[in-house]
Design a protein around this motif. Sequence first.
Motif, mmCIF file in Angstrom:
data_model
loop_
_atom_site.group_PDB
_atom_site.id
_atom_site.type_symbol
_atom_site.label_atom_id
_atom_site.label_comp_id
_atom_site.label_asym_id
_atom_site.label_seq_id
_atom_site.Cartn_x
_atom_site.Cartn_y
_atom_site.Cartn_z
ATOM 1 N N ALA A 34 33.502 55.702 14.391
ATOM 2 C CA ALA A 34 32.738 56.751 14.949
ATOM 3 C C ALA A 34 31.077 56.544 15.036
ATOM 4 C CB ALA A 34 32.422 58.015 15.485
ATOM 5 N N PHE A 35 30.248 56.803 13.282
ATOM 6 C CA PHE A 35 29.686 56.250 13.038
ATOM 7 C C PHE A 35 29.083 54.934 13.194
ATOM 8 C CE2 PHE A 35 26.931 54.485 9.069
ATOM 9 C CZ PHE A 35 26.022 55.904 9.299
ATOM 10 N N GLN A 36 30.135 54.245 13.152
ATOM 11 C CA GLN A 36 29.682 52.861 13.902
ATOM 12 C C GLN A 36 29.147 51.982 14.665
ATOM 13 O OE1 GLN A 36 28.669 50.562 10.952
ATOM 14 N NE2 GLN A 36 29.939 51.443 9.261
ATOM 15 N N ARG A 37 30.023 53.875 15.522
ATOM 16 C CA ARG A 37 29.649 53.060 16.910
ATOM 17 C C ARG A 37 28.152 53.810 17.359
ATOM 18 N NH1 ARG A 37 35.361 54.567 17.397
ATOM 19 N NH2 ARG A 37 34.299 56.711 18.071
ATOM 20 N N ALA A 38 27.397 54.982 16.540
ATOM 21 C CA ALA A 38 26.700 55.136 17.436
ATOM 22 C C ALA A 38 25.531 54.140 16.381
ATOM 23 C CB ALA A 38 26.737 56.742 15.800
ATOM 24 N N HIS A 39 25.728 54.142 15.587
ATOM 25 C CA HIS A 39 24.664 52.937 14.977
ATOM 26 C C HIS A 39 24.743 51.145 15.281
ATOM 27 C CE1 HIS A 39 24.557 56.170 12.420
ATOM 28 N NE2 HIS A 39 23.496 56.085 12.125
ATOM 29 N N GLN A 40 25.344 51.187 17.094
ATOM 30 C CA GLN A 40 25.286 49.987 17.744
ATOM 31 C C GLN A 40 24.586 50.332 18.731
ATOM 32 O OE1 GLN A 40 29.672 48.778 17.808
ATOM 33 N NE2 GLN A 40 29.048 48.051 15.427
ATOM 34 N N ASP A 41 24.246 48.851 19.431
ATOM 35 C CA ASP A 41 23.776 49.251 20.658
ATOM 36 C C ASP A 41 25.319 49.185 21.765
ATOM 37 O OD1 ASP A 41 24.517 46.078 21.011
ATOM 38 O OD2 ASP A 41 22.115 45.675 21.174
ATOM 39 N N ARG A 42 24.917 48.840 23.182
ATOM 40 C CA ARG A 42 25.763 48.700 23.349
ATOM 41 C C ARG A 42 26.925 47.106 23.800
ATOM 42 N NH1 ARG A 42 22.941 51.121 28.248
ATOM 43 N NH2 ARG A 42 23.409 53.057 28.645
ATOM 44 N N SER A 43 26.106 45.766 23.353
ATOM 45 C CA SER A 43 26.828 45.008 22.996
ATOM 46 C C SER A 43 27.831 44.647 21.500
ATOM 47 C CB SER A 43 25.540 43.281 22.707
ATOM 48 O OG SER A 43 24.570 43.794 21.565
ATOM 49 N N GLY A 44 27.983 46.290 21.355
ATOM 50 C CA GLY A 44 28.080 45.999 19.965
ATOM 51 C C GLY A 44 27.279 46.153 18.393
ATOM 52 N N LYS A 45 26.557 45.351 19.036
ATOM 53 C CA LYS A 45 25.654 44.461 17.788
ATOM 54 C C LYS A 45 25.186 45.782 17.137
ATOM 55 C CE LYS A 45 24.673 40.034 19.504
ATOM 56 N NZ LYS A 45 23.672 39.111 20.503
ATOM 57 N N GLU A 46 24.346 45.875 15.806
ATOM 58 C CA GLU A 46 23.473 47.070 15.099
ATOM 59 C C GLU A 46 22.361 47.293 15.675
ATOM 60 O OE1 GLU A 46 21.427 47.859 10.930
ATOM 61 O OE2 GLU A 46 23.384 46.140 10.574
ATOM 62 N N LYS A 47 21.939 48.218 16.125
ATOM 63 C CA LYS A 47 20.271 49.018 16.845
ATOM 64 C C LYS A 47 19.954 48.237 15.649
ATOM 65 C CE LYS A 47 21.946 52.566 19.686
ATOM 66 N NZ LYS A 47 22.122 54.060 19.765
ATOM 67 N N LYS A 48 18.766 47.447 15.998
ATOM 68 C CA LYS A 48 17.771 47.909 15.286
ATOM 69 C C LYS A 48 16.128 48.851 15.372
ATOM 70 C CE LYS A 48 13.387 44.920 14.063
ATOM 71 N NZ LYS A 48 13.078 45.841 12.823
ATOM 72 N N SER A 49 16.520 49.697 14.441
ATOM 73 C CA SER A 49 15.808 50.771 14.495
ATOM 74 C C SER A 49 14.185 50.508 14.669
ATOM 75 C CB SER A 49 15.771 51.616 13.129
ATOM 76 O OG SER A 49 15.373 52.520 13.351
ATOM 77 N N PRO A 50 13.280 52.238 15.182
ATOM 78 C CA PRO A 50 12.012 51.727 15.386
ATOM 79 C C PRO A 50 11.424 52.359 14.131
ATOM 80 C CG PRO A 50 12.958 53.207 17.299
ATOM 81 C CD PRO A 50 13.994 52.484 16.649
ATOM 82 N N ALA A 51 12.394 52.570 13.173
ATOM 83 C CA ALA A 51 11.418 53.353 12.222
ATOM 84 C C ALA A 51 11.567 52.237 10.783
ATOM 85 C CB ALA A 51 13.005 54.184 11.091
#
Length: 99
Positions: free
Chosen positions: A68-85
Amino acid sequence: MYVVMNELKVPKEMKEVMKERFAQSADNMKKVPGCLDYMFLDEEDGRQVVFTKWESKQHYEDWTNSEAFQRAHQDRSGKEKKSPASGNELRTFEVIHHF
């Protein structure tokens, strides 16, 4: 009890994006075993803080190691989200006194 504060350094123009991302997480965090409290805090100087309170350190670690943590940090394609931070500082605390 265990408290985690993730201080995010966010450019002003990206603060609304971060607010939206973490708003989507609020309901999901209610379902995470051991998560007692979840807050997203905003300061005028560009810092935003994700504050979570846990029953124990083990509950927090279980969450960070979960699918669930991994999914929360992925975009819809399953790749890691790039953070705006532009950076972050993670601070953890064992609660000694609480009322």
